[in-house]
Design a protein around this motif. Structure first.
Motif, PDB file in Angstrom:
ATOM      1  N   UNK A  87       0.838  -1.211   0.000  1.00  0.00           N
ATOM      2  CA  UNK A  87       0.000   0.000   0.000  1.00  0.00           C
ATOM      3  C   UNK A  87       0.875   1.264   0.000  1.00  0.00           C
TER       4      UNK A  87
ATOM      5  N   UNK B   2      -3.689  10.340  -0.423  1.00  0.00           N
ATOM      6  CA  UNK B   2      -2.780  10.903   0.565  1.00  0.00           C
ATOM      7  C   UNK B   2      -1.483  10.124   0.569  1.00  0.00           C
ATOM      8  N   UNK B   3      -0.403  10.825   0.823  1.00  0.00           N
ATOM      9  CA  UNK B   3       0.870  10.171   1.142  1.00  0.00           C
ATOM     10  C   UNK B   3       1.293  10.733   2.482  1.00  0.00           C
TER      11      UNK B   3
ATOM     12  N   UNK C 224      -5.006   1.808  -1.058  1.00  0.00           N
ATOM     13  CA  UNK C 224      -6.361   2.200  -0.709  1.00  0.00           C
ATOM     14  C   UNK C 224      -6.471   3.707  -0.763  1.00  0.00           C
TER      15      UNK C 224
ATOM     16  N   UNK D 293      -7.809   7.350   0.400  1.00  0.00           N
ATOM     17  CA  UNK D 293      -8.171   7.864   1.723  1.00  0.00           C
ATOM     18  C   UNK D 293      -9.702   7.947   1.840  1.00  0.00           C
TER      19      UNK D 293
ATOM     20  N   UNK E 192     -12.137  -1.187   8.561  1.00  0.00           N
ATOM     21  CA  UNK E 192     -11.356  -0.034   8.121  1.00  0.00           C
ATOM     22  C   UNK E 192     -11.657   1.216   8.938  1.00  0.00           C
TER      23      UNK E 192
ATOM     24  N   UNK F  80     -10.363   3.949  11.271  1.00  0.00           N
ATOM     25  CA  UNK F  80      -9.084   4.533  11.671  1.00  0.00           C
ATOM     26  C   UNK F  80      -9.008   4.741  13.167  1.00  0.00           C
TER      27      UNK F  80
ATOM     28  N   UNK G 246       4.718   5.553   7.249  1.00  0.00           N
ATOM     29  CA  UNK G 246       3.354   5.921   6.882  1.00  0.00           C
ATOM     30  C   UNK G 246       2.367   5.425   7.930  1.00  0.00           C
TER      31      UNK G 246
ATOM     32  N   UNK H  31      -0.852   5.009   8.012  1.00  0.00           N
ATOM     33  CA  UNK H  31      -1.855   4.053   7.576  1.00  0.00           C
ATOM     34  C   UNK H  31      -1.253   2.653   7.469  1.00  0.00           C
TER      35      UNK H  31
ATOM     36  N   UNK I  38      -2.043  -0.763   9.898  1.00  0.00           N
ATOM     37  CA  UNK I  38      -2.524  -2.060   9.411  1.00  0.00           C
ATOM     38  C   UNK I  38      -1.506  -3.157   9.660  1.00  0.00           C
TER      39      UNK I  38
END
Lengths: 222, 211, 249
Positions: free
Chosen positions: A222, B16-17, B58, B60, C85, C87, C151, C153, C157
Motif C-alpha cells: 500500500x 494521501x501520502x 487504498x 483515503x 477499516x 481509523x 506511513x 496508515x 494495518x
C-alpha cells in the motif's frame, strides 16, 4: 488454482536453484552455529549431549530466520509481488505456494542435515529418528510463521533485526516443544506427546498464517 | 466477446501520502475503447492514482467501481481482466524473458504466441538470457510483452515509455491503438505523447501540490 | 445506536469524548489506589509463611492482569480496524501498546523483586514470569514495527496484523511454557501462586485491581487523545482547538 499453485512453487524453486548461494547460506549458518556450542561450552561429551538437542533447535530457528529475510524482499523490489497481488487467483493461495517452496529449500535441508549434527554432539545414533521427526514436524510452522513476519517487513530495507524481534517470540512454542522432544528422543523416551503438539502447531499455522501473510503483503504494498 | 460493458469508474477519490493530501475530489471513468492518460508534475500523485485504481493502494476516501461494483468486492473479476505494469517490471532477474512470460501466461491460464510478441518487441535474440543481464529498455519491453500478451481488457501502465527507443515507442503506440480498437481499456501515466489516437484519448492533468 | 456509532467515529467527537472521560477515570483510580495500598500495606495482616514479602502482590497481580487485558484490547481494536477499516480503532490500538508494555514491565520487575526473598535469586524461570517476558517482547515488536513504518496508515494495518497473530499465539505460548516448566521442575510450587487467600488480604487486592483497571483506561484516554491529535494535526478542528486552549494556557 492448483495449477497456479504449482507454477508459483516451480518458479520459486527455479529461482532458488539459480541463486544457489542463497540456498546454501542458511545451511552453512546452521552448521556454524552448531559448531559454536562445543567451542563455547567445552568438549565435555556429557554436557554436549545435554545441550545438543536444544542447540540444534536454536540453530535451526536462527537459520530459518536468516533465510526469511529474502522471502518477500526480492519480490517486493522487482515488482513480482504486485503481480501476485493483482493475479486472479487468491493471493492467500499463491503466497502459501511461496512459503511451501521456502520450506522445501530451507526447512527440508535442515532436517536432512540434522543427523550429522546429532552425531557431532555425541548423541547416540538412536536419537537420530527422534530429532529428524521433531524438525520435520516443527520447521513447517517456522516457515509459515516466518512468512507473516517477512511479509510485514518486506518493504523495509534494514529489517533483519526487526524481523528477528517480531518472529522469535512467536516461535517460542515451536522451540520449546521441538527442543524438548529432541531431548527426550536422545534419552530414549517416547516423544509422541510433544510430536503431536508440534504437528498441531504446524497444522494450526497452516490454516491461519496464510491469511495473515496475504493481509500483510497487501499492507506492505500500500 | 462482449466487451462493450467493461467499465472502470471512480468517485470522489482523495489520495494521501503520509499526512499530505496529493489529490482530492477526483471523478472519472473509463469505458471500452477508451484511453486515459494521466499527466502532471513529479510528485503530484500519478503513480498513487494508478496504483489506487488497480486496487494496490487504498484511497483515503472515495470509491472505485469495476463493472459498477466496488473493486474490493469484485477483485477476482477485476484481476481476471487486468494487466498491470508498474515502475518495477515484475520480472525475476534470474529467469529469462521467455520463462518470465511463460509464468505470467500460466497464471492467467492462457497460451499466447510468445514468438510473435518477442519479435515485435525485438527481444528474440535475448529471450533466453536472464533478465538481469538485459538493458533497462529491454527489461521494459519484456514487462510490456507480459501486458500485451495477457489478453486482458484493462491495461494499466505506469510510464510505459520509460527507457524505450523511438522505434519502440512507435510500435507500442500501434499496439495501444489496436487494443483500443478491439474494445480494450487503457489507463496510463505518461510524460511523453501517448501515441494514442486522439479520438479515443482523454487526458487527465493532475495539478501540482501547493505546499 | 448507529447514529451514536457514527458520531463516535468522527475524530473531533472521539477526541472530546476521551477528554471528558479522562478525569472521571483518573481521579477515582487515584482514590481507589490510595485505599487499596492502605488496605494492602497497613491493614492486611502479614502472611505467616512469607511475612511482609507477600505484599508485593498488591502491585504485581494487577499489573500482570492488565498486561494481558491491554494486549487483548490492542488485538481486538486492531481487528476491528482491519475488518471495518476504522481509523479510530487503530488510534486505540496504538495507544494501548506503551501502556501495556509498561504494565508488563512492572509485572516483571515486581516478580523479580518478589523472587529475591522467596527464592534467593532475582530471576527464576517461573512459567508465569517467562510468559510475561515473552509478552513484553511481543509489545516491543509491535512498537518497533510501528516505528519502522513511516506511513501511519501502513503502520496501523501492519501492526494490526501482528497484534492479531500475537493474540492467537499467546495461549499457545502460555501452554507451552507451562508444559516446559512442568517437565523441568515437577511439582514445584509456582512462587507467584496466590493460594486460598484470606478475606482481609483479598479485598485490598480486588480494590487494587479495580484501581489499576481505571488507571489503564485513564491512560488510554490520554494516549487516544495524543494519537488523534497526531493524526489530525493538519485538520481545521485541531487548529481551532489549539487557538482556544493553547493560547489561554
Amino acid at each position: 488454482m492448483i495449477r497456479a499453485f504449482f507454477m508459483v512453487m516451480r518458479r520459486e524453486l527455479t529461482v532458488a536453484v539459480r541463486r544457489w548461494s542463497d540456498l546454501v547460506m542458511p545451511l552453512v549458518f546452521f552448521i556454524i552455529v552448531c559448531t559454536l556450542f562445543p567451542l563455547a561450552v567445552g568438549q565435555d561429551i556429557e554436557i554436549l549431549n545435554d545441550i545438543g538437542p536444544g542447540a540444534i533447535w536454536v540453530a535451526a530457528l536462527l537459520a530459518t530466520l536468516l533465510s526469511l529475510n529474502t522471502l518477500f524482499r526480492d519480490d517486493f523490489e522487482d515488482g513480482s509481488l504486485e503481480q501476485l497481488v493483482l493475479d486472479k487467483e487468491p493471493l492467500t493461495f499463491l503466497l502459501l505456494a511461496k512459503t511451501v517452496a521456502h520450506w522445501l529449500v530451507t526447512g527440508l535441508p535442515l532436517v536432512v542435515l540434522s543427523p550429522v549434527l546429532v552425531l557431532a554432539f555425541g548423541m547416540p545414533v538412536t536419537a537420530i529418528p527422534g530429532v529428524v521427526l521433531t524438525l520435520l514436524a516443527g520447521t513447517p510452522a517456522l516457515s509459515l510463521l516466518g512468512s507473516v513476519g517477512a511479509a510485514l517487513t518486506a518493504g523495509l530495507r534494514q529489517a533483519s533485526g526487526l524481523l528477528a524481534l517480531l518472529l522469535l517470540p512467536l516461535t517460542i512454542p515451536v522451540l520449546i516443544f521441538g527442543a524438548r522432544a529432541a531431548d527426550m528422543a536422545a534419552s530414549g523416551e517416547s516423544i509422541v506427546g510433544p510430536l503431536y503438539m508440534l504437528g498441531g502447531i504446524s497444522m494450526l499455522a497452516l490454516t491461519l498464517t496464510p491469511f495473515a501473510t496475504a493481509a500483510a503483503v497487501r499492507v506492505s504494498l500500500d | 466477446m462482449d466487451t462493450a460493458s467493461y467499465r472502470l469508474e471512480w468517485r470522489e477519490l482523495a489520495l494521501w501520502r503520509g499526512d499530505r493530501c496529493l489529490q482530492s475530489g477526483l471523478n472519472g471513468q473509463l469505458e471500452a475503447g477508451q484511453a486515459l492518460t494521466v499527466r502532471g508534475p513529479n510528485g503530484c500523485g500519478k503513480t498513487t492514482l494508478i496504483r489506487t485504481l488497480c486496487g494496490l493502494s487504498q484511497p483515503e476516501t472515495g470509491e472505485i467501481l469495476w463493472q459498477g461494483i466496488a473493486i474490493h468486492r469484485n477483485r477476482p473479476d477485476l484481476h481476471a481482466n487486468l494487466a498491470y505494469a508498474g515502475h518495477s517490471n515484475g520480472l525475476k532477474g534470474d529467469l529469462s524473458t521467455r520463462e518470465n512470460l511463460r509464468f505470467a501466461a500460466v497464471l492467467r491460464g492462457r497460451h499466447t504466441n510468445q514468438n510473435e510478441l518477442l519479435h515485435g518487441l525485438r527481444l528474440t535474440d535475448c529471450a533466453d538470457l536472464p533478465t538481469r543481464n538485459l538493458s533497462a529498455g529491454q527489461r521494459r519491453r519484456a514487462a510490456l510483452a507480459r501486458v500485451l500478451g495477457s489478453g486482458a481488457q484493462l491495461w494499466i501502465l505506469d510510464e510505459p515509455f520509460t527507457n524505450l527507443d523511438a522505434a519502440g515507442i512507435e510500435w507500442l503506440g500501434i499496439r495501444f491503438n489496436h487494443h483500443l480498437s478491439l474494445g480494450g481499456l487503457l489507463l496510463m501515466a505518461a510524460h511523453q505523447a501517448s501515441q494514442v489516437d486522439p479520438d479515443r484519448e482523454t487526458v487527465l492533468d493532475l495539478p501540482g501540490i501547493n505546499a | 445506536m448507529w447514529n451514536w456509532f457514527y458520531k463516535l467515529a468522527s475524530p473531533p467527537h472521539f477526541y472530546r469524548t476521551a477528554t471528558v472521560l479522562e478525569p472521571w477515570l483518573f481521579w477515582p483510580a487515584l482514590v481507589l489506589l490510595a485505599i487499596g495500598l492502605y488496605g494492602g500495606l497497613v491493614m492486611a495482616p502479614a502472611d505467616y509463611v512469607q511475612g511482609d514479602g507477600y505484599r508485593i502482590i498488591y502491585v504485581h497481580v494487577p499489573s500482570s492482569y492488565l498486561s494481558m487485558f491491554t494486549y487483548v484490547t490492542m488485538a481486538v481494536t486492531s481487528a476491528i480496524g482491519l475488518i471495518w477499516r476504522m481509523k479510530l480503532a487503530f488510534c486505540v490500538a496504538a495507544a494501548c501498546a506503551p501502556i501495556g508494555a509498561a504494565f508488563t514491565f512492572m509485572s516483571l520487575t515486581t516478580g523479580a523483586i518478589w523472587g529475591q526473598p522467596m527464592w534467593g535469586t532475582w530471576w527464576v524461570w517461573d512459567p508465569r514470569l517467562t510468559s510475561q517476558l515473552i509478552l513484553f517482547f511481543l509489545y516491543l515488536g509491535y512498537m518497533f514495527l510501528r516505528q519502522a513504518l513511516a506511513e501511519t496508515r501502513q503502520a496501523d494495518r501492519a501492526s494490526g496484523v501482528l497484534a492479531v497473530v500475537g493474540v492467537v499465539n499467546i495461549p499457545i505460548i502460555h501452554f507451552s511454557v507451562e508444559w516446559w516448566n512442568s517437565l523441568h521442575q515437577p511439582a514445584s510450587l509456582s512462587k507467584l501462586e496466590t493460594p486460598a487467600i484470606a478475606g482481609d488480604m483479598l479485598w485490598p487486592l480486588l480494590v487494587m485491581i479495580l484501581a489499576y483497571q481505571l488507571l489503564m483506561l485513564a491512560l488510554l484516554m490520554t494516549g487516544i487523545r495524543a494519537q488523534v491529535l497526531e493524526r489530525e494535526k493538519n485538520a481545521r478542528w485541531v487548529g481551532e482547538l489549539l487557538d482556544t486552549t493553547g493560547h489561554e494556557a
